[in-house]
Design an enzyme around this catalytic site. Structure first.
Site, PDB file in Angstrom:
ATOM      1  N   GLY A  40       0.826  -1.206   0.000  1.00  0.00           N
ATOM      2  CA  GLY A  40       0.000   0.000   0.000  1.00  0.00           C
ATOM      3  C   GLY A  40       0.852   1.244   0.000  1.00  0.00           C
ATOM      4  O   GLY A  40       2.056   1.185  -0.238  1.00  0.00           O
ATOM      5  N   ASN A  41       0.240   2.382   0.267  1.00  0.00           N
ATOM      6  CA  ASN A  41       1.011   3.632   0.355  1.00  0.00           C
ATOM      7  C   ASN A  41       0.390   4.530   1.423  1.00  0.00           C
ATOM      8  O   ASN A  41      -0.619   4.173   2.024  1.00  0.00           O
ATOM      9  CB  ASN A  41       1.086   4.324  -1.003  1.00  0.00           C
ATOM     10  CG  ASN A  41      -0.291   4.667  -1.542  1.00  0.00           C
ATOM     11  OD1 ASN A  41      -1.025   5.441  -0.939  1.00  0.00           O
ATOM     12  ND2 ASN A  41      -0.659   4.074  -2.671  1.00  0.00           N
TER      13      ASN A  41
END
Ligand code: CTP
Length: 412
Positions: free
Chosen positions: A206-207
């Protein structure tokens, strides 16, 4: 300012409590006149408590005050929300069967109708004619918002958001009689948050995108009168009221949702942080740590560039010209070039109409409440700087989008 707030008999009457709050918090003295039918949805006690003024819908209450004449005469502004098909018809034909219709006939100041009804009623020739009549006499009739209606149906007919009605009312009082909100009647699709690319049923890549900027953009576009569709990847904040939300997780899901929504949109804003790569393989079962095998290696494959595909598939769009496509770029400068030079190259490479450039460092942008951006335009106009809270920055971006839509020639 003295405001008369007429409330029509529609389910959207409950939203008018927020509109009343906006008026009173801005220091205005509001007298609410609900129609008899509207009191089936919201009782008069609510209006009395929120406005601090007595409430009646009969010409026979407090006759000695001659309310049916006085209220219209004294009002600096009359707002009717929700303006039902019935109320628009009564106003257009000058009927005077209750206190609200009397007040409309006696109004000396500007009058604003905020319609809400089912799409077929709004589009019916009788309603169209009534709206035309009212507008030709100088009343302002807002376009209703599009979206989910009371039943399973959806389309134009939703009451515009209270903030939208408030802003239109204030503009009307300032003499902008032909005032339409800058994005009235426009459909704006906004992607927000960060995509998550699964490795197995419990893990993902993810980020750090919080979705705050995308949500602030959705609010600003909604307040500017647009119908907003929010394509929400993972976000730390809830989506705002009054926008349609489509949940997505991966870049591929976002791609499908964005391409689908774009065909029906005037504007597409790609503010989501999209993973450029995804794991080449997704395990159906949780990847186990085992002592007898080598440490696992994750191979990645490229995700499609959604922004670029949107540009390539730009079609005619509802407005008759190509969609206005807005990209975001998180840039860092280096020894080979500064942030703006990289961003200008990216604008040309991606072919979008506007590129909103964030200058990033490790502590900047992600999850923060404030932001500082430069907006680059393909139309060649000067770069525009905007900084402040994400709300302020979003209002500047939406302002620029409205300007490009309304004043810059169609896109190819
Ligand atoms: N974007 C997209 N699809 C992707 C990656 C990014 O649509 N697979 C969009 C983002 O939503 C953003 C814009 O492209 O609007 C720019 O993203 P950014 O990551 O800054 O640019 P990249 O194209 O990834 O360029 P680079 O990594 O080379 O800086």
């Amino acid at each position: 300012m003295r405001i008369v707030l007429g409330v029509g008999g529609g389910i959207a009457a409950y939203k008018v409590a927020s509109l009343l709050r906006l008026f009173t918090e801005a220091g205005h003295d509001v007298t609410v006149i609900p129609t008899e039918a509207s009191t089936r949805f919201i009782g008069t006690a609510t209006w009395e408590a929120l406005s601090g003024n007595p409430v009646s819908n009969s010409v026979f209450d407090d006759v000695h005050l001659v309310n049916h004449v006085r209220l219209g005469h004294e009002a600096d502004l009359v707002v009717v929300a929700p303006a039902t098909a019935d109320l628009l018809a009564k106003a257009a034909t000058g009927q005077a069967g209750d206190l609200l219709t009397n007040t409309l006939l006696m109004a000396h100041g500007p009058v604003l109708f905020a319609p809400a009804m089912h799409t077929e009623m709004w589009q019916h020739a009788a309603t169209r004619a009534n709206v035309e009549t009212l507008r030709s006499r100088g009343a302002a009739v807002l376009e209703p918002a599009s979206g989910r209606l009371t039943g399973a149906d959806s389309g134009p007919g939703r009451l515009p958001e209270p903030q939208v009605i408030f802003e239109a009312a204030m503009a009307l009082v300032q003499g902008q009689s032909d005032y339409q909100l800058p994005l009235a009647g426009r459909i704006v699709t906004i992607s927000a948050g960060g995509t998550r690319e699964p490795l197995d049923p419990v893990r993902f890549l993810g980020n750090r995108s919080s979705g705050k900027q995308g949500v602030a953009l959705a609010v600003a576009a909604r307040n500017a009168g647009a119908t907003v569709r929010l394509l929400a990847a993972h976000m730390d904040v809830p989506p705002p009221a009054g926008v349609e939300v489509v949940r997505v997780e991966t870049a591929l899901q976002l791609r499908a949702a964005a391409l689908d929504a774009a065909a029906r949109s005037d504007v597409v804003i790609m503010s989501a942080a999209v993973a450029d790569f995804r794991p080449a393989e997704v395990s159906d079962t949780k990847i186990k740590k085992r002592d007898d095998t080598a440490d696992p290696v994750i191979s990645l494959v490229r995700n499609p560039d959604i922004l670029q595909e949107l540009v390539e598939q730009r079609n005619s769009g509802p407005a008759g010209s190509g969609q206005l496509i807005v990209g975001f770029a998180a840039e860092t400068g280096d020894s080979q070039g500064d942030v703006l030079a990289y961003a200008e190259a990216k604008l040309r490479r991606k072919g979008c109409d506007l590129l909103v450039v964030n200058h990033v460092g490790t502590d900047k942008v992600f999850g923060q409440d404030s932001n500082s951006v430069v907006i680059l335009s393909r139309s060649g106009s000067e770069p525009q700087e905007a900084s402040g809270t994400k709300t302020e920055v979003s209002e500047a971006i939406i302002g620029r989008i409205s300007f490009e839509l309304n004043h810059v020639s169609p896109r190819a």
